[in-house]
Design an enzyme around this catalytic site. Sequence first.
Site, PDB file in Angstrom:
ATOM      1  N   VAL A 121      -4.304   1.549  -9.498  1.00 31.67           N
ATOM      2  CA  VAL A 121      -5.476   0.947 -10.152  1.00 31.67           C
ATOM      3  C   VAL A 121      -5.085  -0.177 -11.105  1.00 31.67           C
ATOM      4  O   VAL A 121      -4.012  -0.165 -11.708  1.00 31.67           O
ATOM      5  CB  VAL A 121      -6.291   2.004 -10.927  1.00 31.67           C
ATOM      6  CG1 VAL A 121      -6.899   2.997  -9.951  1.00 31.67           C
ATOM      7  CG2 VAL A 121      -5.430   2.709 -11.962  1.00 31.67           C
ATOM      8  N   LYS A 153       4.706   1.387  -3.236  1.00 35.80           N
ATOM      9  CA  LYS A 153       4.217   1.127  -4.603  1.00 35.80           C
ATOM     10  C   LYS A 153       5.074   0.066  -5.302  1.00 35.80           C
ATOM     11  O   LYS A 153       4.575  -0.876  -5.918  1.00 35.80           O
ATOM     12  CB  LYS A 153       4.226   2.438  -5.396  1.00 35.80           C
ATOM     13  CG  LYS A 153       4.072   2.291  -6.872  1.00 35.80           C
ATOM     14  CD  LYS A 153       2.676   1.846  -7.241  1.00 35.80           C
ATOM     15  CE  LYS A 153       2.623   1.366  -8.668  1.00 35.80           C
ATOM     16  NZ  LYS A 153       1.271   1.144  -9.131  1.00 35.80           N
ATOM     17  N   CYS A 171       4.088  -2.145 -15.639  1.00 27.90           N
ATOM     18  CA  CYS A 171       4.280  -1.988 -14.191  1.00 27.90           C
ATOM     19  C   CYS A 171       5.043  -3.162 -13.598  1.00 27.90           C
ATOM     20  O   CYS A 171       6.159  -3.007 -13.119  1.00 27.90           O
ATOM     21  CB  CYS A 171       2.923  -1.890 -13.507  1.00 27.90           C
ATOM     22  SG  CYS A 171       1.870  -0.674 -14.274  1.00 27.90           S
TER      23      CYS A 171
END
Length: 417
Positions: free
Chosen positions: A152, A203, A257
């Site tokens: 998200v 990811k 991230c």
Amino acid sequence: MEKICVIGLGYIGLPTASMLATHGFEVLGVDINSEIVKIINDGGIHIEEPGLHTLVQAAIKSGKLEAATDPEPADIFIIAVPTPFTKEKKADLNYIKSAAKSIAPLISKENLIILESTSPPGTCKDLLEPIFKSFDLKVGKDYYLAHCPERVLPGYTLKELIQNDRIIGGIDKESAEKAAQFYKVFIEGNIYLTDSTTAEMVKLMENTYRDVNIALANELAKICEKLGISAWEVIKLANLHPRVNLHTPGPGVGGHCIAVDPWFIIEKYPDDTEIITLGRKINDSMPEYTVEHIRKIVEGIGNPKIAILGVTYKGNIDDTRESPAVKIIAWLEKIGIKYSIYDPHVREFKYELSSLKKTFKEADCAVILANHDEFRFLHPAEIGKLMRNKVLFDTRFCVDHNLWKQNGFKVYCLGVG
Ligand code: SAJ
């Protein structure tokens, strides 16, 4: 009805726990920080995310969500703890390790364990499975294990939590299928099954793709400044091509991230990650590059003062982790340039925050570092009256430069020569 235990009540764990509670699951949210636990049990939140407060309030009120400092037996355990990196740019997996050790004694009746935290390739196989094995737990017999990375975008978490497609990587086929059954209850996007190491790599590559592309945009910005043209116009026009998606330049890549995850690949394969490493290097050069611009803009002004607007790692959020602003301010201190900081989204920060008026008072240059929507509504005419020199340096192409120019401002923009 299934009981879910969510370990870690941060930017992913809290929205996930409260969303599950409002979908009828009985949820225990676990966090080692007792203050956070208290805030949540009182129906409050400790992070900013649109819609989250209402969701947590509803979840607590329904009696389906409770927060605690210790886990309890459950049917499904979701690990959503941070995976920061060390000073040596190596993944720090201590939070994952201690989360696994805290739930291992509670595992029974074929529980499902889901790792949502971003992790280096091989974490499920080489770290989690051995930990559970040391508690005499056999995967596929005593428990199931899957990696379902969160994807998200902060600022859109609640919408994306439900609508995004999910990748589910099982340590074995049965684990992937069990996890898919669970996610199907509340995910509207598609669910794709694979093995755990592939899911871990998917990811990491999503964020690495973005990082490398931002590096390309930053390189373009540097070139356009020398060429005397606008990188923003080049990007806008090039992106009209159906197969081009240039990203945007900025004062640096922040957050927990994109600036971190590429290192999880570099760490494992240092000799095979030339582009990824270079991308990181270029993006990490941007804070200093920004400071160099500021230094040149105020050169010749006696005892100059900078008005810093926005210190979060991107616009319209409250998160300052790994924010380029932190590095930029540290540089300004190092070279002895005075500054004041205004950020309408941030309550606590490493450096002192000021009001809007105080920040602009007697300033010689306003520098936009985060593109908060609020800055688009600033009145350059009013702000100009407070400043000593009417100068704007926009690192995000955030405001209407013509409007500021019409109000007597000299406008500089990153990527515009
Ligand atoms: N940035 C640029 N130029 C761009 C895009 C971003 O300079 O064109 C900067 C931002 O200003 C910010 C940083 O990069 O400092 C990262 O911002 P972001 O919006 O790209 O990403 P995050 O870190 O907020 O969220 C990302 C998302 N990943 C992708 O879009 C591939 C999100 O979907 C992930 O779930 C999240 O990382 C995560 O948790 O991994």
